[in-house]
Structure formats: structure tokens, C-alpha cells
Design an enzyme around this catalytic site. Structure first.
Site, PDB file in Angstrom:
ATOM      1  N   ASP A 105       0.831  -1.200   0.000  1.00  0.00           N
ATOM      2  CA  ASP A 105       0.000   0.000   0.000  1.00  0.00           C
ATOM      3  C   ASP A 105       0.869   1.255   0.000  1.00  0.00           C
ATOM      4  OD1 ASP A 105      -2.186  -1.695   0.177  1.00  0.00           O
ATOM      5  OD2 ASP A 105      -2.187  -1.642   2.377  1.00  0.00           O
ATOM      6  N   HIS A 106       0.263   2.365  -0.462  1.00  0.00           N
ATOM      7  CA  HIS A 106       0.977   3.639  -0.436  1.00  0.00           C
ATOM      8  C   HIS A 106       1.125   4.095   1.009  1.00  0.00           C
ATOM      9  CE1 HIS A 106       2.115   7.776  -1.343  1.00  0.00           C
ATOM     10  NE2 HIS A 106       2.275   7.413  -2.612  1.00  0.00           N
ATOM     11  N   ALA A 107       2.261   4.712   1.320  1.00  0.00           N
ATOM     12  CA  ALA A 107       2.552   5.074   2.703  1.00  0.00           C
ATOM     13  C   ALA A 107       1.705   6.242   3.208  1.00  0.00           C
ATOM     14  CB  ALA A 107       4.036   5.415   2.845  1.00  0.00           C
ATOM     15  N   ILE A 108       1.273   7.150   2.303  1.00  0.00           N
ATOM     16  CA  ILE A 108       0.582   8.354   2.790  1.00  0.00           C
ATOM     17  C   ILE A 108      -0.717   8.655   2.042  1.00  0.00           C
ATOM     18  CG2 ILE A 108       2.678   9.437   3.676  1.00  0.00           C
ATOM     19  CD1 ILE A 108       2.855  11.064   1.129  1.00  0.00           C
TER      20      ILE A 108
ATOM     21  N   TYR B 124      -4.987   3.515  -1.615  1.00  0.00           N
ATOM     22  CA  TYR B 124      -4.022   3.337  -2.697  1.00  0.00           C
ATOM     23  C   TYR B 124      -3.201   2.091  -2.349  1.00  0.00           C
ATOM     24  CZ  TYR B 124      -0.659   4.812  -6.344  1.00  0.00           C
ATOM     25  OH  TYR B 124       0.117   4.897  -7.469  1.00  0.00           O
TER      26      TYR B 124
END
Length: 394
Positions: free
Chosen positions: A189-192, A196
Site C-alpha cells: 500500500d501507499h505510505a501516505i 491506494y
């Protein structure tokens, strides 16, 4: 009797002296042979450099200069030569002599710290350091060739594996340095940004999707989740709030996707204009319909027979990259890597190199395609004795 003893002692002394002399003679012959073996490749390399445009070397820092292959020495004889040095950390600084391998550079440059799950860091699954450094070297060489066309002079370019990866770490570096907080590992997953990343459908298959702005979030809630009111829910109405409520929001989305197959999820995402992708395996990528539709596969000859091979990712309507046979290395081992032969209608030129190029210096030659045989690369000795073993007079 005393004279006989003196004569016997003298003969023994002479025999020992002769034995020592014979041993030293053999040592000198061995040293001379070593020198000949060490210098012969240098002589062959000089013959290559007479017609070469580019020399690439990745010996240990300082080794090329000791062999007389540094740019300053070479440019005196071949002023149009381009020399590209590749190293782990460069030829200066406290890490100059430190050994460097792909995974170790990933770790030193901080890549592992931002890759993996919250509990376990992970390396990138492909040799990104080796590939990335090679691409920087390639672009630097192309720029040097272009500069030489304008100035007539050769160039000295150098690339380090460490600095190549630090360049790729630009976003995490800026985020943590100026943001004051560490970037969290988030697995696939996207960190921020939320949502996403990876979501599992009801048939157990995974789908990747990414929401980049509030307009897409509203479409996602309406067209995909079927809950348009979520778009204005005060818990989720901007990315900062969604990131803070990451766990509960992902659980909500996963619960809705559990009622659909991966194909149905992808269909809804495509209809809503939401970016998405399947989490394919290498086998699935091999059979990917996009590669087949764009006719990206060719067949090349190898010592083991004909195999499928992908065209390079750059497409030019004026030519197609020529996919030649993979040459054999020692004992029939396939050579690596193979060169790209660019067959232009007018200026046909070939960049060629050999199987030893990852370990030893190599000469690249731009020449007519009709002469497109590999110029070869010469295995170099990293140690050449500076003087022979001690002789009887030393």
C-alpha cells in the site's frame, strides 16, 4: 682426514648454493611468465582502444589507474575516448574502498527502510541498484558522445551505485528531513495516500487501485462502492483524514469487494475511471495481452535453441532494434549481456559488448552494422608485480 672433511663440506655448500640458485632461477622464470601473462591482455586492450569510442570499467577504485587505464593516461593517447567509471561509492570519501553489492547498497541508501511491512523491512524484488546504475551510466555515455560531436574531445564520466540509489530516494529523504517524521512502511500500500494499494476480491484475487484526488474519491464512492455519501463523510472527506482512519476504511472497502470477483471490481474501476492494476505473477506477465497486442515478443537464437525475448521498451518508428543471437561464452555458457544493435536506414551503428563486461573493462565500439561482431573484452589482472623475486646479487 681434515682435508677430506673440508672438501666434503665445500661440496655440500656448493650443492646448497646451486640448489638455491636453481630455485631462484625458477622463481625468476615464473615471475617473467606472470608479467607476460599480465601484460598480454593490456596489449590486446590497447588494440581495442585504437578503434573504440567508449571504455567502461568497474574495477576497484584506483585499480584502473594502477593499470594505466585511468582517463588522464588514456586521454593522452586517445583524446576522443570516452571513459565511464562505475563503482560502489566513488574514488574518494570514507567509503571509497568499501565493497558494494546490490542489496547492500539498497540498505545503505535507505531503500530497505521504506520497503516492506511495518514489522519487516524488505529488499526490492529486482536488482534495482545494478539496473539503475547501468541506466545512469548509459545516459551519461550518450550525453558524452553528443558532447564529443560538438567539441571533438573525449569525456570522463563516473557513476556510483550509492549515489544512484540516493537519487531514487529523493522523495523519502525530503519527506523525512523537512516533514520531521519517518515514512512508514506499508507493504503493497501507499505510505501516505488512502485508498491506494492492494485489495482482495471475493474470489481471493488481488486488485491494486489508487485514488489521487477528491474528485476520484467521490467517483469511487459512487460508482464502485455504491455509497456516494462516503465522499462527504467527515471521517473520510480528505486524504489526511482517510490516512488517519486507514484501518477502518480499508476494512470497509474490503468488505464491499468481498461480494465481487476481481474481474467485476476491475470492470467497475475502469467504468469509473479509477486507476487500477492486477497483481500479476511473472507467468501472468509473460502471457500479458498488452505485450501480445503490441507485438513486443521476438525470437532469438541461443546456444540452447531459439527462445522468446522482449524488445527493449523504447520504440522509434524509424527503426526496430535488431535482436541478434546470444553469443556463447566459455564452455558454451550463454554470454551476458547482449548488445543492442540499432539498424537505422542511413547511419547504421552498433554498440557491442561481451559476456565479461560486468567483471572486467570492456571496449564499446560504434561501427557499421556489417562489422557488427563483438569487439570483446579482456580479463585484466588486478595485481601486477612491480619487481622480480630477489636474485642472488640482491
Amino acid at each position: 682426514q681434515a682435508q677430506l672433511q673440508r672438501d666434503e663440506a665445500q661440496r655440500e655448500s656448493m650443492a646448497k648454493f646451486q640448489a638455491r640458485e636453481e630455485e631462484r632461477r625458477v622463481q625468476r622464470q615464473h615471475w617473467v611468465q606472470e608479467q607476460h601473462n599480465a601484460l598480454a591482455p593490456l596489449q590486446e586492450l590497447e588494440q581495442l582502444l585504437e578503434r573504440a569510442d567508449v571504455l567502461v570499467q568497474n574495477l576497484a577504485p584506483g585499480a584502473a589507474e594502477r593499470l594505466g587505464l585511468g582517463y588522464e593516461a588514456l586521454s593522452l593517447r586517445w583524446p576522443r575516448l570516452i571513459v565511464c567509471d562505475i563503482s560502489g561509492y566513488g574514488d574518494s570519501g570514507p567509503y571509497a574502498k568499501k565493497k558494494a553489492y546490490d542489496l547492500l547498497i539498497q540498505s545503505e541508501a535507505g531503500v530497505l527502510s521504506v520497503t516492506g511491512t511495518p514489522d519487516f523491512p524488505a529488499k526490492v524484488g529486482v536488482s534495482m541498484t545494478d539496473i539503475g546504475t547501468g541506466m545512469y551510466a548509459y545516459s551519461a555515455i550518450m550525453g558524452a558522445l553528443y558532447q564529443r560531436e560538438r567539441t571533438g574531445k573525449g569525456q570522463h564520466v563516473s557513476v556510483t551505485m550509492f549515489e544512484a540509489m540516493v537519487e531514487w530516494m529523493n522523495h523519502p529523504l525530503m519527506y523525512e528531513h523537512f516533514g520531521g517524521k519517518p515514512m512508514q512502511r506499508a507493504g503493497p500500500d501507499h505510505a501516505i495516500i488512502v485508498p491506494y494499494g492492494r485489495f482482495t476480491a471475493g474470489d481471493g484475487k488481488d486488485v491494486m487501485l489508487g485514488i489521487q484526488n477528491e474528485r476520484e474519491w467521490a467517483k469511487f464512492c459512487d460508482k464502485v462502492l455504491g455509497q456516494p455519501e462516503l465522499a462527504t463523510d467527515p471521517r473520510y472527506d480528505n486524504n489526511t483524514k482517510r490516512n488517519a482512519a486507514r484501518a477502518e476504511l480499508i476494512a470497509l472497502i474490503t468488505g464491499i469487494f468481498a461480494k465481487m470477483t476481481a474481474e467485476q471490481v476491475v470492470a467497475k474501476l475502469d467504468e469509473a475511471g479509477i486507476a487500477n492494476a492486477r497483481m500479476n505473477t511473472p507467468v501472468e506477465v509473460w502471457d500479458h495481452p498488452q505485450l501480445k497486442a503490441r507485438n513486443r515478443w521476438r525470437e532469438v537464437d541461443t546456444p540452447a535453441g531459439r527462445i522468446a525475448a522482449l524488445l527493449p521498451p523504447v520504440t522509434n518508428p524509424e527503426y526496430e532494434v535488431r535482436m541478434d543471437a546470444v553469443p556463447s561464452g566459455p564452455d558454451g555458457i550463454p554470454a551476458r549481456p547482449t548488445g543492442w544493435n540499432l539498424a537505422r536506414p542511413r547511419a547504421r551503428r552498433t554498440i557491442t559488448h561481451c559476456w565479461r563486461c560486468l567483471r572486467t573493462p570492456m571496449a564499446w565500439r560504434l561501427r557499421p552494422r556489417s562489422a557488427g561482431k563483438c569487439v570483446g573484452s579482456i580479463p585484466m589482472s588486478t595485481h601486477i608485480p612491480t619487481r622480480p623475486p630477489s636474485c642472488a646479487t640482491s
